[in-house]
Design an enzyme around this catalytic site. Sequence first.
Site, PDB file in Angstrom:
ATOM      1  N   ASP A   1      -4.139 -31.504 -40.464  1.00 46.29           N
ATOM      2  CA  ASP A   1      -5.526 -31.948 -40.667  1.00 46.29           C
ATOM      3  C   ASP A   1      -5.727 -33.173 -39.795  1.00 46.29           C
ATOM      4  OD1 ASP A   1      -8.136 -32.545 -41.777  1.00 46.29           O
ATOM      5  OD2 ASP A   1      -7.593 -31.235 -43.426  1.00 46.29           O
TER       6      ASP A   1
ATOM      7  N   HIS B   1      -6.064 -32.079 -36.644  1.00 42.42           N
ATOM      8  CA  HIS B   1      -7.497 -31.965 -36.394  1.00 42.42           C
ATOM      9  C   HIS B   1      -8.115 -33.215 -35.783  1.00 42.42           C
ATOM     10  CE1 HIS B   1      -7.655 -28.546 -39.610  1.00 42.42           C
ATOM     11  NE2 HIS B   1      -7.063 -28.187 -38.486  1.00 42.42           N
TER      12      HIS B   1
END
Length: 422
Positions: free
Chosen positions: A214, A237
Amino acid sequence: MVSSLALSTLALLPLVSAYSKTFVVPHVNGQDDSPAVVAALANYSSDSLILFKKGITYNLFTPINFGKLTNVEIAFEGNATYPTDIATVQAEVAKSTFPGHWLKITGTNVTLRGTTDPNWGWIDAHGQAWWDAMQQTNRPHGINFQVTNGVIKDMKLEKPVAWNFALSGAKNVHAYNNRIHAVSSTKSFPFNTDGFGGGGTDLLIENNFIQNGDDCITVGSGANNVHVRNNYCEGGHGLSIGSLGKGGSVASVQNVLFENVVMVNELYGARFKSWTGGNGLARNITWRNIVLYNVPFPIYVTQNYWDQGLGPKPPTDSPNNTHIQDMLFDNFSGTQLDTPYVEGSCVSDPCWYAVANATGKEIAIFDLYPNTTANIVARHISGIRPSDGAKQAVMCDPKTVTNDVGFVCQNGAFVQTKVGYL
Ligand SMILES: *[C@@H]1O[C@H](CO)[C@@H](O)[C@H](O)[C@H]1NC(C)=O
Ligand SMILES: *[C@@H]1O[C@H](CO)[C@@H](O)[C@H](O)[C@H]1NC(C)=O
Ligand SMILES: *[C@@H]1O[C@H](CO)[C@@H](O)[C@H](O)[C@H]1NC(C)=O
Ligand SMILES: *[C@@H]1O[C@H](CO)[C@@H](O)[C@H](O)[C@H]1NC(C)=O
Ligand SMILES: *[C@@H]1O[C@H](CO)[C@@H](O)[C@H](O)[C@H]1NC(C)=O
Ligand SMILES: *[C@@H]1O[C@H](CO)[C@@H](O)[C@H](O)[C@H]1NC(C)=O
Ligand SMILES: *[C@@H]1O[C@H](CO)[C@@H](O)[C@H](O)[C@H]1NC(C)=O
Ligand SMILES: *[C@@H]1O[C@H](CO)[C@@H](O)[C@H](O)[C@H]1NC(C)=O
């Protein structure tokens, strides 16, 4: 130098090695070692070293709320392990007494450290079983560090279940040389294993090595003067601001600098996300000297964030939006992954990160509302190259910007403008 200005308030941090008291955490095979730590806090919550000794693998079978510490160092020189079975952890998280994180640390003048010995100092949360089962109920957050004048260094996290370091509300904290290894050894995806949440003030986050699934580092509302530099991010991410303004909340993020970060196989490079109908302001935010390898969305700004995996865009009748002022992307290079692929976190069709009408060749996407941004610029970004040699593209609606953004604002080819070379 901007870096020294940014850190003028970052005082020399406590390097005290001689605490007046030392608590060596005891260990009993097969038993939970956390209660002894909690009990010891009555005597060791100030001027103390709390030592998890090298040579021992401690059982952190229950969460530890360290409470409010003053002049304390917590040292993980030994290994530590969460319970290996999911249900035991879930039962702890479900309790009304769960402190919100497996380790919760607040107070003043606190150092949390691991060790530079590669074989020791790992906290293993056994996340693999959770990832494999796609188990997302009652997941524990990792470490909350809401400290004024703090250091987090040499910490090593092995297969965290999900979120790692939370610095929301922290002040004057230096986090460096930490390692997060949220890498799946199967095909399953390490969901929500965010690296650092940096919603504090006067933070310096540097030289960390983060492999996760993430946001590598995310800076949320409340952040002021956050400097992120010289980190390595892989698999996650991106370097994110947000998400801001959820449910109409008023966001404030200011004076954030991300620089000299290498990003390998990340979904995003630099990313800003605010929810439709949000309020507040994000100002003076810079990403610079970013090197990308195989990143599909090198520069991505959206004021239209929602989780597409959960259904259609939520309705909002708010006329407002989180405003953006003085946002700069400077000196990006490397490769953009522009061939069709599905990232491991995609569990829906379209994927949660899908961009309608994108060609996949966009090196920058500005998805903005009219009259809500001032001075958003991308310069020296021509060094981002689609991996298959295709022509670079951008997405940008000229009705939404009032300044020269560094390239021709259009849905189409990337054409650098004068501002983009400055
Ligand atoms: C705390 O200190 C007191 C006085 O030295 C001692 O009697 C007690 O056992 C200590 N408690 C713990 C948990 O270490
Ligand atoms: C924290 O450390 C600083 C610098 O050593 C010291 O001046 C300050 O008094 C300490 N704060 C507390 C609450 O002990
Ligand atoms: C400490 O934990 C790490 C991560 O789980 C492991 O790789 C390492 O072998 C452990 N060290 C020892 C001495 O067992
Ligand atoms: C913008 O942020 C940077 C980095 O935090 C800081 O050094 C600089 O002083 C800020 N500039 C303004 C005008 O606030
Ligand atoms: C651009 O970024 C790269 C990679 O961090 C760095 O080596 C280079 O010096 C930067 N260029 C400038 C002009 O700062
Ligand atoms: C929109 O912003 C204004 C000015 O900040 C505020 O007074 C108003 O409550 C906001 N409206 C909504 C629906 O959030
Ligand atoms: C995508 O393109 C189509 C055709 O030009 C257009 O009708 C539609 O509004 C676009 N969608 C978005 C989200 O921009
Ligand atoms: C943006 O501002 C301009 C000038 O004030 C105004 O004419 C236009 O209607 C505004 N656009 C929107 C979508 O609010």
